[in-house]
Design a protein around this motif. Structure first.
Motif, PDB file in Angstrom:
ATOM      1  N   SER A 144       0.874  -1.150  -0.060  1.00 31.97           N
ATOM      2  CA  SER A 144       0.181  -0.098   0.097  1.00 31.97           C
ATOM      3  C   SER A 144       0.900   1.296  -0.130  1.00 31.97           C
ATOM      4  O   SER A 144       2.142   1.348   0.432  1.00 31.97           O
ATOM      5  N   PRO A 145       0.436   2.392  -0.404  1.00 32.35           N
ATOM      6  CA  PRO A 145       1.003   3.631  -0.634  1.00 32.35           C
ATOM      7  C   PRO A 145       1.190   4.152   0.811  1.00 32.35           C
ATOM      8  O   PRO A 145       2.068   5.404   0.769  1.00 32.35           O
ATOM      9  N   ALA A 146       0.808   3.691   1.876  1.00 33.53           N
ATOM     10  CA  ALA A 146       0.603   4.461   3.338  1.00 33.53           C
ATOM     11  C   ALA A 146       2.103   4.331   3.790  1.00 33.53           C
ATOM     12  O   ALA A 146       2.729   3.630   3.558  1.00 33.53           O
ATOM     13  N   ARG A 147       2.563   5.627   4.433  1.00 33.03           N
ATOM     14  CA  ARG A 147       3.839   5.658   4.795  1.00 33.03           C
ATOM     15  C   ARG A 147       4.037   4.831   6.258  1.00 33.03           C
ATOM     16  O   ARG A 147       2.829   4.755   6.847  1.00 33.03           O
ATOM     17  N   ARG A 148       5.212   4.318   6.399  1.00 35.77           N
ATOM     18  CA  ARG A 148       5.311   3.236   7.514  1.00 35.77           C
ATOM     19  C   ARG A 148       5.215   3.635   8.857  1.00 35.77           C
ATOM     20  O   ARG A 148       4.755   3.364   9.620  1.00 35.77           O
ATOM     21  N   VAL A 149       5.866   4.940   8.873  1.00 39.46           N
ATOM     22  CA  VAL A 149       5.927   5.557  10.514  1.00 39.46           C
ATOM     23  C   VAL A 149       4.611   5.774  10.871  1.00 39.46           C
ATOM     24  O   VAL A 149       4.149   5.254  11.985  1.00 39.46           O
ATOM     25  N   PRO A 150       3.435   6.545  10.346  1.00 35.89           N
ATOM     26  CA  PRO A 150       2.117   6.803  10.822  1.00 35.89           C
ATOM     27  C   PRO A 150       1.582   5.428  10.877  1.00 35.89           C
ATOM     28  O   PRO A 150       0.444   5.308  11.725  1.00 35.89           O
ATOM     29  N   LEU A 151       1.663   4.425   9.900  1.00 35.63           N
ATOM     30  CA  LEU A 151       0.946   3.214   9.927  1.00 35.63           C
ATOM     31  C   LEU A 151       1.306   2.521  11.162  1.00 35.63           C
ATOM     32  O   LEU A 151       0.418   1.925  11.837  1.00 35.63           O
ATOM     33  N   ALA A 175       8.383 -10.034  14.532  1.00 34.58           N
ATOM     34  CA  ALA A 175       7.432 -10.780  13.989  1.00 34.58           C
ATOM     35  C   ALA A 175       7.554 -10.740  12.385  1.00 34.58           C
ATOM     36  O   ALA A 175       7.256 -11.712  11.788  1.00 34.58           O
ATOM     37  N   LEU A 176       8.325 -10.001  11.690  1.00 31.36           N
ATOM     38  CA  LEU A 176       8.723 -10.159  10.207  1.00 31.36           C
ATOM     39  C   LEU A 176       9.683 -11.258  10.021  1.00 31.36           C
ATOM     40  O   LEU A 176       9.935 -11.436   8.914  1.00 31.36           O
ATOM     41  N   ARG A 177      10.336 -11.518  11.215  1.00 34.57           N
ATOM     42  CA  ARG A 177      11.476 -12.611  10.707  1.00 34.57           C
ATOM     43  C   ARG A 177      10.984 -14.108  11.579  1.00 34.57           C
ATOM     44  O   ARG A 177      11.291 -15.074  11.017  1.00 34.57           O
ATOM     45  N   VAL A 178      10.303 -13.925  12.612  1.00 34.96           N
ATOM     46  CA  VAL A 178       9.785 -15.085  13.366  1.00 34.96           C
ATOM     47  C   VAL A 178       8.350 -15.547  12.830  1.00 34.96           C
ATOM     48  O   VAL A 178       7.811 -14.553  12.657  1.00 34.96           O
ATOM     49  N   TYR A 203      13.353   2.837  22.225  1.00 29.72           N
ATOM     50  CA  TYR A 203      12.874   1.530  21.777  1.00 29.72           C
ATOM     51  C   TYR A 203      12.075   1.949  20.408  1.00 29.72           C
ATOM     52  O   TYR A 203      11.890   0.777  19.524  1.00 29.72           O
ATOM     53  N   VAL A 204      11.146   2.857  20.323  1.00 26.27           N
ATOM     54  CA  VAL A 204      10.418   3.077  19.226  1.00 26.27           C
ATOM     55  C   VAL A 204      11.162   3.328  18.004  1.00 26.27           C
ATOM     56  O   VAL A 204      11.027   2.933  16.879  1.00 26.27           O
ATOM     57  N   ALA A 205      12.383   4.373  18.142  1.00 27.91           N
ATOM     58  CA  ALA A 205      13.296   4.543  17.021  1.00 27.91           C
ATOM     59  C   ALA A 205      13.979   3.023  16.594  1.00 27.91           C
ATOM     60  O   ALA A 205      14.082   2.868  15.403  1.00 27.91           O
ATOM     61  N   VAL A 206      14.360   2.433  17.466  1.00 22.98           N
ATOM     62  CA  VAL A 206      15.061   1.375  17.030  1.00 22.98           C
ATOM     63  C   VAL A 206      14.095   0.194  16.275  1.00 22.98           C
ATOM     64  O   VAL A 206      14.552  -0.426  15.528  1.00 22.98           O
ATOM     65  N   ALA A 207      12.985  -0.052  16.569  1.00 23.34           N
ATOM     66  CA  ALA A 207      11.718  -0.556  16.224  1.00 23.34           C
ATOM     67  C   ALA A 207      11.568  -0.142  14.741  1.00 23.34           C
ATOM     68  O   ALA A 207      11.283  -0.959  13.876  1.00 23.34           O
ATOM     69  N   LEU A 208      11.545   1.120  14.650  1.00 27.87           N
ATOM     70  CA  LEU A 208      11.166   1.590  13.058  1.00 27.87           C
ATOM     71  C   LEU A 208      12.295   1.311  12.304  1.00 27.87           C
ATOM     72  O   LEU A 208      12.056   0.883  11.196  1.00 27.87           O
ATOM     73  N   SER A 230      12.108  -1.207   9.000  1.00 24.39           N
ATOM     74  CA  SER A 230      12.279  -1.151   7.768  1.00 24.39           C
ATOM     75  C   SER A 230      13.331  -1.964   7.038  1.00 24.39           C
ATOM     76  O   SER A 230      13.141  -2.571   5.952  1.00 24.39           O
ATOM     77  N   TRP A 231      14.313  -2.567   8.113  1.00 30.95           N
ATOM     78  CA  TRP A 231      15.332  -3.378   7.304  1.00 30.95           C
ATOM     79  C   TRP A 231      14.687  -4.653   7.131  1.00 30.95           C
ATOM     80  O   TRP A 231      15.139  -5.336   6.021  1.00 30.95           O
ATOM     81  N   LEU A 232      14.028  -5.170   8.076  1.00 24.81           N
ATOM     82  CA  LEU A 232      13.347  -6.468   7.941  1.00 24.81           C
ATOM     83  C   LEU A 232      12.448  -6.722   6.767  1.00 24.81           C
ATOM     84  O   LEU A 232      12.239  -7.377   6.405  1.00 24.81           O
ATOM     85  N   GLU A 233      11.721  -5.344   6.491  1.00 20.45           N
ATOM     86  CA  GLU A 233      10.645  -5.507   5.607  1.00 20.45           C
ATOM     87  C   GLU A 233      11.514  -5.561   4.108  1.00 20.45           C
ATOM     88  O   GLU A 233      11.192  -6.448   3.196  1.00 20.45           O
TER      89      GLU A 233
END
Length: 261
Positions: A93-100, A161-164, A237-242, A246-249
């Protein structure tokens, strides 16, 4: 306006989707009954051992139990998409990841806040613990900051959860770590040095300490340092998670592992 709609409406719909096959009434035993039993368990253990007082265990366990929705609901908000094979549709989807993803965190923060508030109120009645009226609003603010910080850790689990295949076991480990390291039932000062050092980088540690001081009648300004530290841990934690999301995506697209099957 579109970003605000994505954050508010998208987050609400995603949270409601957590109950695709369970009745929302499951919230009562999981989010309302369980924390009361945990509070009573450690309060009576403390009485028997002659350690601390009821208020110490009440505040620690009530605030810490906000971790249940903050960890599990946040992890499932992304892990569930992968499990039900809807994650590729979400990511194209064209939705931006951060607000999503931040939009999905808002209902979780509110959920964790309400769980801690209800547990604190019911536990106070059962244990006959009284707090100064002037401390109630500052205490609510401290709990809200704790819920935010803990949701940051939940977002990190959601990224994984994108990996496991699923994050339930990982979230249980996180919950146990917070229970032991964050000063919930044992003061941080009484922990071994290495554990105390780790605790400063965990959600809830600074918040629980601030909540205990506020509940004892200390003004909000006197715990501003602890509140800022708690909020800072959450932002970290939010910054590291985002970044990890992005990387795992990208890695999941490259490896074709967006789905579990």
């Amino acid at each position: 306006m579109a970003t605000l709609r994505l954050i508010l409406i998208g987050g609400l719909i995603s949270y409601r989707a957590l109950f695709t096959w369970l009745s929302p009434w499951i919230l009562i035993p999981v989010f309302l009954v369980s924390p009361i039993f945990q509070i009573l368990l450690f309060a009576f253990i403390g009485r028997t051992a002659g350690v601390g007082d009821d208020a110490f265990f009440l505040i620690g366990n009530a605030v810490q139990y906000a971790a249940i929705p903050c960890l599990f609901a946040m992890g499932t908000a992304i892990g569930g998409e992968r499990y039900f094979a809807t994650l590729p549709l979400l990511l194209v989807s064209p939705a931006r990841r951060v607000p999503l993803f931040l939009g999905r965190a808002l209902p979780v923060i509110l959920n964790g806040f309400l769980v801690a508030i209800v547990a604190l109120a019911v536990g106070a009645v059962l244990l006959r613990v009284r707090f100064p009226v002037s401390s109630l609003l500052p205490l609510a603010l401290v709990i809200a900051v704790c819920a935010f910080a803990c949701t940051g850790l939940g977002l990190l689990a959601a990224a994984l959860a994108l990996r496991v295949r699923e994050t339930a076991v990982l979230n249980n480990v996180f919950f146990g770590i917070l229970l032991i390291f964050s000063g919930v039932n044992v003061p941080v000062a009484a922990l071994p040095g290495w554990m105390a050092a780790v605790s400063t980088w965990l959600p809830l540690t600074h918040g629980i300490a601030a909540a205990r001081r506020v509940a004892a009648g200390a003004p909000l300004g006197s715990v501003s340092g602890s509140l800022l530290a708690e909020a800072g841990v959450g932002v970290l934690y939010v910054a590291v998670a985002l970044v990890l999301l992005s990387w795992l995506e990208r890695e999941s697209r490259r490896r074709a592992t967006l789905e579990t099957y």
